[in-house]
Write a protein that holds these residues in place. Structure first.
Motif, PDB file in Angstrom:
ATOM      1  N   THR A  48       0.819  -1.209   0.000  1.00 41.85           N
ATOM      2  CA  THR A  48       0.000   0.000   0.000  1.00 41.85           C
ATOM      3  C   THR A  48       0.849   1.253   0.000  1.00 41.85           C
ATOM      4  O   THR A  48       0.324   2.335  -0.202  1.00 41.85           O
ATOM      5  N   ARG A  49       2.133   1.139   0.245  1.00 37.82           N
ATOM      6  CA  ARG A  49       3.002   2.305   0.259  1.00 37.82           C
ATOM      7  C   ARG A  49       3.732   2.431  -1.063  1.00 37.82           C
ATOM      8  O   ARG A  49       3.664   1.570  -1.927  1.00 37.82           O
ATOM      9  N   GLY A  50       4.505   3.512  -1.168  1.00 37.36           N
ATOM     10  CA  GLY A  50       5.313   3.746  -2.364  1.00 37.36           C
ATOM     11  C   GLY A  50       6.521   2.844  -2.390  1.00 37.36           C
ATOM     12  O   GLY A  50       6.488   1.711  -1.912  1.00 37.36           O
ATOM     13  N   TRP A  51       7.599   3.375  -2.923  1.00 39.08           N
ATOM     14  CA  TRP A  51       8.813   2.594  -3.062  1.00 39.08           C
ATOM     15  C   TRP A  51       9.408   2.295  -1.693  1.00 39.08           C
ATOM     16  O   TRP A  51       9.329   3.091  -0.774  1.00 39.08           O
ATOM     17  N   SER A  52      10.075   1.159  -1.605  1.00 34.62           N
ATOM     18  CA  SER A  52      10.772   0.835  -0.366  1.00 34.62           C
ATOM     19  C   SER A  52      12.093   1.598  -0.321  1.00 34.62           C
ATOM     20  O   SER A  52      12.520   2.210  -1.301  1.00 34.62           O
ATOM     21  N   LYS A  53      12.777   1.551   0.809  1.00 34.51           N
ATOM     22  CA  LYS A  53      13.991   2.341   1.011  1.00 34.51           C
ATOM     23  C   LYS A  53      15.144   1.876   0.127  1.00 34.51           C
ATOM     24  O   LYS A  53      15.950   2.686  -0.324  1.00 34.51           O
ATOM     25  N   GLY A  54      15.236   0.586  -0.141  1.00 28.46           N
ATOM     26  CA  GLY A  54      16.342   0.050  -0.937  1.00 28.46           C
ATOM     27  C   GLY A  54      16.416   0.622  -2.343  1.00 28.46           C
ATOM     28  O   GLY A  54      17.450   1.177  -2.738  1.00 28.46           O
ATOM     29  N   PRO A  55      15.361   0.503  -3.139  1.00 32.26           N
ATOM     30  CA  PRO A  55      15.424   1.045  -4.503  1.00 32.26           C
ATOM     31  C   PRO A  55      15.627   2.561  -4.542  1.00 32.26           C
ATOM     32  O   PRO A  55      16.327   3.068  -5.416  1.00 32.26           O
ATOM     33  N   VAL A  56      15.059   3.282  -3.595  1.00 30.95           N
ATOM     34  CA  VAL A  56      15.246   4.734  -3.563  1.00 30.95           C
ATOM     35  C   VAL A  56      16.702   5.060  -3.249  1.00 30.95           C
ATOM     36  O   VAL A  56      17.292   5.966  -3.859  1.00 30.95           O
ATOM     37  N   LEU A  57      17.303   4.322  -2.343  1.00 29.00           N
ATOM     38  CA  LEU A  57      18.706   4.546  -2.000  1.00 29.00           C
ATOM     39  C   LEU A  57      19.611   4.241  -3.193  1.00 29.00           C
ATOM     40  O   LEU A  57      20.530   5.015  -3.502  1.00 29.00           O
ATOM     41  N   VAL A  58      19.386   3.160  -3.875  1.00 28.54           N
ATOM     42  CA  VAL A  58      20.183   2.805  -5.048  1.00 28.54           C
ATOM     43  C   VAL A  58      20.034   3.875  -6.130  1.00 28.54           C
ATOM     44  O   VAL A  58      21.026   4.305  -6.736  1.00 28.54           O
ATOM     45  N   LEU A  59      18.834   4.329  -6.364  1.00 29.75           N
ATOM     46  CA  LEU A  59      18.596   5.366  -7.357  1.00 29.75           C
ATOM     47  C   LEU A  59      19.305   6.667  -6.971  1.00 29.75           C
ATOM     48  O   LEU A  59      19.919   7.318  -7.821  1.00 29.75           O
ATOM     49  N   ALA A  60      19.252   7.033  -5.704  1.00 30.09           N
ATOM     50  CA  ALA A  60      19.930   8.248  -5.240  1.00 30.09           C
ATOM     51  C   ALA A  60      21.439   8.136  -5.427  1.00 30.09           C
ATOM     52  O   ALA A  60      22.092   9.103  -5.859  1.00 30.09           O
ATOM     53  N   VAL A  61      22.019   6.994  -5.135  1.00 29.49           N
ATOM     54  CA  VAL A  61      23.460   6.800  -5.299  1.00 29.49           C
ATOM     55  C   VAL A  61      23.843   6.926  -6.773  1.00 29.49           C
ATOM     56  O   VAL A  61      24.837   7.576  -7.125  1.00 29.49           O
ATOM     57  N   VAL A  62      23.060   6.333  -7.654  1.00 28.28           N
ATOM     58  CA  VAL A  62      23.339   6.413  -9.093  1.00 28.28           C
ATOM     59  C   VAL A  62      23.260   7.863  -9.566  1.00 28.28           C
ATOM     60  O   VAL A  62      24.121   8.329 -10.322  1.00 28.28           O
ATOM     61  N   VAL A  63      22.268   8.603  -9.119  1.00 24.22           N
ATOM     62  CA  VAL A  63      22.124  10.008  -9.511  1.00 24.22           C
ATOM     63  C   VAL A  63      23.321  10.817  -9.032  1.00 24.22           C
ATOM     64  O   VAL A  63      23.875  11.641  -9.768  1.00 24.22           O
ATOM     65  N   VAL A  64      23.749  10.603  -7.794  1.00 21.62           N
ATOM     66  CA  VAL A  64      24.903  11.329  -7.256  1.00 21.62           C
ATOM     67  C   VAL A  64      26.166  10.986  -8.031  1.00 21.62           C
ATOM     68  O   VAL A  64      26.966  11.873  -8.361  1.00 21.62           O
TER      69      VAL A  64
END
Length: 77
Positions: A48-64
């Motif tokens: 029922t929630r959005g993205w979990s913390k893992g995929p968001v963290l991986v995406l943030a690292v790639v963007v940085v």
């Protein structure tokens, strides 16, 4: 050969089930369909929630990392 287009719709005076003026009498149309939420298989996992913390963290690292790469290219490092 006749090049004039032919209307695929039947003439209203020859269409079964129509009243004069184009109306449809009661009982001539099929009944309304039931609701479709019960039509599929039972879902056992539906987060029922959005993205979990893992995929968001991986995406943030790639963007940085990509941003750091382009900044390093601009500065000539």
């Amino acid at each position: 050969m006749n090049d004039s287009p032919k209307n695929p719709d039947p003439a209203p005076e020859h269409t079964a089930g129509l009243e004069p003026g184009g109306g449809v009498p009661p009982g001539e149309t099929p009944p309304a369909e039931g609701s479709t939420p019960d039509a599929g298989p039972l879902e056992t996992h539906n987060p029922t929630r959005g993205w979990s913390k893992g995929p968001v963290l991986v995406l943030a690292v790639v963007v940085v990392l990509v941003a750091a790469f382009f900044i390093a290219r601009i500065w000539g490092v």
